[in-house]
Design an enzyme around this catalytic site. Structure first.
Site, PDB file in Angstrom:
ATOM      1  N   SER A 171      -4.680 -16.046   1.094  1.00  0.00           N
ATOM      2  CA  SER A 171      -5.765 -16.303   0.143  1.00  0.00           C
ATOM      3  C   SER A 171      -7.046 -16.558   0.915  1.00  0.00           C
ATOM      4  O   SER A 171      -7.124 -17.489   1.726  1.00  0.00           O
ATOM      5  CB  SER A 171      -5.430 -17.520  -0.712  1.00  0.00           C
ATOM      6  OG  SER A 171      -6.617 -17.954  -1.357  1.00  0.00           O
ATOM      7  N   HIS A 188      -5.183 -11.809  -1.008  1.00  0.00           N
ATOM      8  CA  HIS A 188      -5.270 -12.490  -2.305  1.00  0.00           C
ATOM      9  C   HIS A 188      -6.691 -13.022  -2.507  1.00  0.00           C
ATOM     10  O   HIS A 188      -7.212 -13.773  -1.682  1.00  0.00           O
ATOM     11  CB  HIS A 188      -4.268 -13.653  -2.298  1.00  0.00           C
ATOM     12  CG  HIS A 188      -4.093 -14.350  -3.601  1.00  0.00           C
ATOM     13  ND1 HIS A 188      -3.327 -13.855  -4.636  1.00  0.00           N
ATOM     14  CD2 HIS A 188      -4.577 -15.533  -4.049  1.00  0.00           C
ATOM     15  CE1 HIS A 188      -3.338 -14.698  -5.652  1.00  0.00           C
ATOM     16  NE2 HIS A 188      -4.108 -15.731  -5.330  1.00  0.00           N
ATOM     17  N   ASP A 225      -9.133 -15.136  -4.958  1.00  0.00           N
ATOM     18  CA  ASP A 225      -9.129 -16.126  -6.036  1.00  0.00           C
ATOM     19  C   ASP A 225     -10.494 -16.191  -6.716  1.00  0.00           C
ATOM     20  O   ASP A 225     -11.450 -16.713  -6.142  1.00  0.00           O
ATOM     21  CB  ASP A 225      -8.763 -17.501  -5.473  1.00  0.00           C
ATOM     22  CG  ASP A 225      -7.284 -17.612  -5.147  1.00  0.00           C
ATOM     23  OD1 ASP A 225      -6.460 -17.332  -6.048  1.00  0.00           O
ATOM     24  OD2 ASP A 225      -6.961 -17.960  -4.009  1.00  0.00           O
ATOM     25  N   MET A 283     -12.815 -17.687  -9.598  1.00  0.00           N
ATOM     26  CA  MET A 283     -12.894 -18.864 -10.483  1.00  0.00           C
ATOM     27  C   MET A 283     -14.275 -18.912 -11.124  1.00  0.00           C
ATOM     28  O   MET A 283     -15.278 -18.658 -10.457  1.00  0.00           O
ATOM     29  CB  MET A 283     -12.664 -20.145  -9.678  1.00  0.00           C
ATOM     30  CG  MET A 283     -11.370 -20.136  -8.881  1.00  0.00           C
ATOM     31  SD  MET A 283     -11.077 -21.733  -8.091  1.00  0.00           S
ATOM     32  CE  MET A 283      -9.739 -21.315  -6.967  1.00  0.00           C
ATOM     33  N   HIS A 318      -6.698 -12.484  -8.321  1.00  0.00           N
ATOM     34  CA  HIS A 318      -6.182 -13.517  -9.240  1.00  0.00           C
ATOM     35  C   HIS A 318      -7.365 -14.085 -10.016  1.00  0.00           C
ATOM     36  O   HIS A 318      -8.192 -14.799  -9.458  1.00  0.00           O
ATOM     37  CB  HIS A 318      -5.486 -14.585  -8.377  1.00  0.00           C
ATOM     38  CG  HIS A 318      -5.014 -15.787  -9.118  1.00  0.00           C
ATOM     39  ND1 HIS A 318      -4.644 -16.956  -8.488  1.00  0.00           N
ATOM     40  CD2 HIS A 318      -4.837 -16.035 -10.458  1.00  0.00           C
ATOM     41  CE1 HIS A 318      -4.258 -17.846  -9.381  1.00  0.00           C
ATOM     42  NE2 HIS A 318      -4.383 -17.318 -10.588  1.00  0.00           N
ATOM     43  N   MET A 339      -8.956 -16.548 -12.336  1.00  0.00           N
ATOM     44  CA  MET A 339      -8.889 -17.851 -13.010  1.00  0.00           C
ATOM     45  C   MET A 339     -10.174 -17.979 -13.825  1.00  0.00           C
ATOM     46  O   MET A 339     -11.062 -18.780 -13.512  1.00  0.00           O
ATOM     47  CB  MET A 339      -8.751 -18.961 -11.962  1.00  0.00           C
ATOM     48  CG  MET A 339      -7.341 -19.041 -11.386  1.00  0.00           C
ATOM     49  SD  MET A 339      -7.257 -19.932  -9.834  1.00  0.00           S
ATOM     50  CE  MET A 339      -7.638 -18.605  -8.706  1.00  0.00           C
ATOM     51  N   MET A 378       2.285 -20.129 -10.679  1.00  0.00           N
ATOM     52  CA  MET A 378       1.420 -21.113 -10.009  1.00  0.00           C
ATOM     53  C   MET A 378       2.282 -22.296  -9.594  1.00  0.00           C
ATOM     54  O   MET A 378       2.934 -22.925 -10.437  1.00  0.00           O
ATOM     55  CB  MET A 378       0.313 -21.600 -10.942  1.00  0.00           C
ATOM     56  CG  MET A 378      -0.808 -20.618 -11.223  1.00  0.00           C
ATOM     57  SD  MET A 378      -1.639 -19.935  -9.776  1.00  0.00           S
ATOM     58  CE  MET A 378      -2.263 -21.402  -8.945  1.00  0.00           C
ATOM     59  N   GLY A 424      -7.468 -24.995  -3.120  1.00  0.00           N
ATOM     60  CA  GLY A 424      -6.494 -24.794  -2.059  1.00  0.00           C
ATOM     61  C   GLY A 424      -6.039 -26.145  -1.529  1.00  0.00           C
ATOM     62  O   GLY A 424      -6.629 -27.187  -1.840  1.00  0.00           O
ATOM     63  N   ASP A 471       2.150 -19.101  -5.727  1.00  0.00           N
ATOM     64  CA  ASP A 471       0.779 -19.386  -5.299  1.00  0.00           C
ATOM     65  C   ASP A 471       0.529 -20.891  -5.324  1.00  0.00           C
ATOM     66  O   ASP A 471       0.447 -21.491  -6.396  1.00  0.00           O
ATOM     67  CB  ASP A 471      -0.191 -18.665  -6.250  1.00  0.00           C
ATOM     68  CG  ASP A 471      -1.630 -18.759  -5.797  1.00  0.00           C
ATOM     69  OD1 ASP A 471      -1.894 -19.347  -4.745  1.00  0.00           O
ATOM     70  OD2 ASP A 471      -2.496 -18.232  -6.523  1.00  0.00           O
TER      71      ASP A 471
HETATM   72  C1  DX5 Z   1      -5.401 -22.035  -6.243  1.00  0.00           C
HETATM   73  C2  DX5 Z   1      -5.393 -20.607  -5.769  1.00  0.00           C
HETATM   74  C3  DX5 Z   1      -4.583 -20.371  -4.563  1.00  0.00           C
HETATM   75  C4  DX5 Z   1      -4.988 -21.149  -3.345  1.00  0.00           C
HETATM   76  C5  DX5 Z   1      -3.736 -21.492  -2.618  1.00  0.00           C
HETATM   77  O1  DX5 Z   1      -5.961 -22.082  -7.498  1.00  0.00           O
HETATM   78  O2  DX5 Z   1      -4.909 -19.747  -6.781  1.00  0.00           O
HETATM   79  O3  DX5 Z   1      -4.487 -18.985  -4.279  1.00  0.00           O
HETATM   80  O4  DX5 Z   1      -5.843 -20.468  -2.489  1.00  0.00           O
HETATM   81  O5  DX5 Z   1      -4.065 -22.302  -1.555  1.00  0.00           O
HETATM   82  P1  DX5 Z   1      -2.990 -23.055  -0.680  1.00  0.00           P
HETATM   83  O6  DX5 Z   1      -2.107 -22.023  -0.062  1.00  0.00           O
HETATM   84  O7  DX5 Z   1      -3.819 -23.791   0.287  1.00  0.00           O
HETATM   85  O8  DX5 Z   1      -2.229 -23.961  -1.610  1.00  0.00           O
HETATM   86 ZN    ZN Z   2      -4.461 -17.604  -6.309  1.00  0.00          ZN
END
Ligand code: DX5
Ligand code: ZN
Length: 222
Positions: free
Chosen positions: A13, A38, A40, A42, A73, A75, A142, A149, A177
């Site tokens: 990610s 990946h 992310d 948001m 992904h 969000m 999830m 993260g 994830d």
């Molecule tokens: C959280 C994201 C993840 C995040 C995971 O909302 O969807 O993809 O980057 O991070 P780690 O691996 O640090 O938990």
């Molecule tokens: Zn993600």
């Protein structure tokens, strides 16, 4: 664009990467064998943070070429309004949240019509029933609350992974994830997961390429 996707993979990610050095940081992991990244996205509504939109996806596609698979992904609220833009930007797979739209089947169809794999994901508290009657190309479980993260893995989600594997049969990828490290990747793999997102475990490490290899080995991807 690459629509080829591996059966099992670790998908780093970029949320935990240094955005000022994004291309170099992604290439370092690609040189270690990674083919899926990946992304992310948001929007500050579905989850509090704001990250990036199609412009960054398009920049990654341009910089990295067609070899890499961009696993996007979303969000975001009302993803049905945005999926075409992300497909145009170069996404290969687009995953939407079940909690973010009442138009699930419509949005998944729109993703496929735009030429991408259609993924569906759900927050830790959401039951997985929809997978029993919704046609998906990828199921994302999830294993932390979406938005940040570096959170600890929620162990209760292992049972959900097992339940979704049972519902989908052996062929559909199940991605996990959040909070994934080598030990947890192995537990998720044993429960039926085949794609493993890792952000802080890779980019928070002193040696991201080695961290990638360690997770891949533990998850049976290499
Ligand atoms: C959280 C994201 C993840 C995040 C995971 O909302 O969807 O993809 O980057 O991070 P780690 O691996 O640090 O938990
Ligand atoms: Zn993600």
């Amino acid at each position: 664009m690459s629509r080829q996707r591996p059966e099992r993979c670790v998908t780093p990610s970029i949320l935990s990467a240094d955005f000022a050095k994004l291309e170099a940081q992604v290439r370092e992991i690609m040189d270690a064998g990674c083919t899926v990244i990946h992304c992310d996205v948001m929007d500050g509504h579905f989850v509090p943070p704001i990250t990036f939109g199609p412009i960054v996806v398009s920049a990654l596609r341009e910089a990295l070429g067609d070899e890499v698979y961009l696993d996007v992904h979303l969000m975001i609220e009302a993803p049905e309004r945005q999926v075409a833009e992300f497909a145009k930007a170069g996404a290969d797979g687009i995953t939407i949240h079940i909690e973010a739209t009442p138009h699930l089947d419509y949005t998944l169809s729109a993703i496929r019509e735009a030429g991408c794999h259609a993924g569906l994901t759900l927050c830790p508290g959401t039951p997985p029933d929809a997978f029993a009657w919704t046609d998906v190309d990828l199921a994302l479980i999830m294993t932390v609350n979406p938005g940040w993260g570096g959170q600890p893995f929620l162990r209760g989600q292992l049972e959900k992974i097992r339940a979704v594997r049972e519902m989908l049969g052996p062929d559909t990828p199940i991605e996990v994830d959040g909070g994934v490290n080598p030990t947890i990747a192995k537990e998720c793999a044993d429960a039926g997961a085949t794609w493993f997102v890792a952000g802080s475990a890779i980019y928070g490490s002193d040696d991201p390429a080695q961290a990638y290899r360690d997770i891949a080995a533990a998850a049976g991807c290499s």
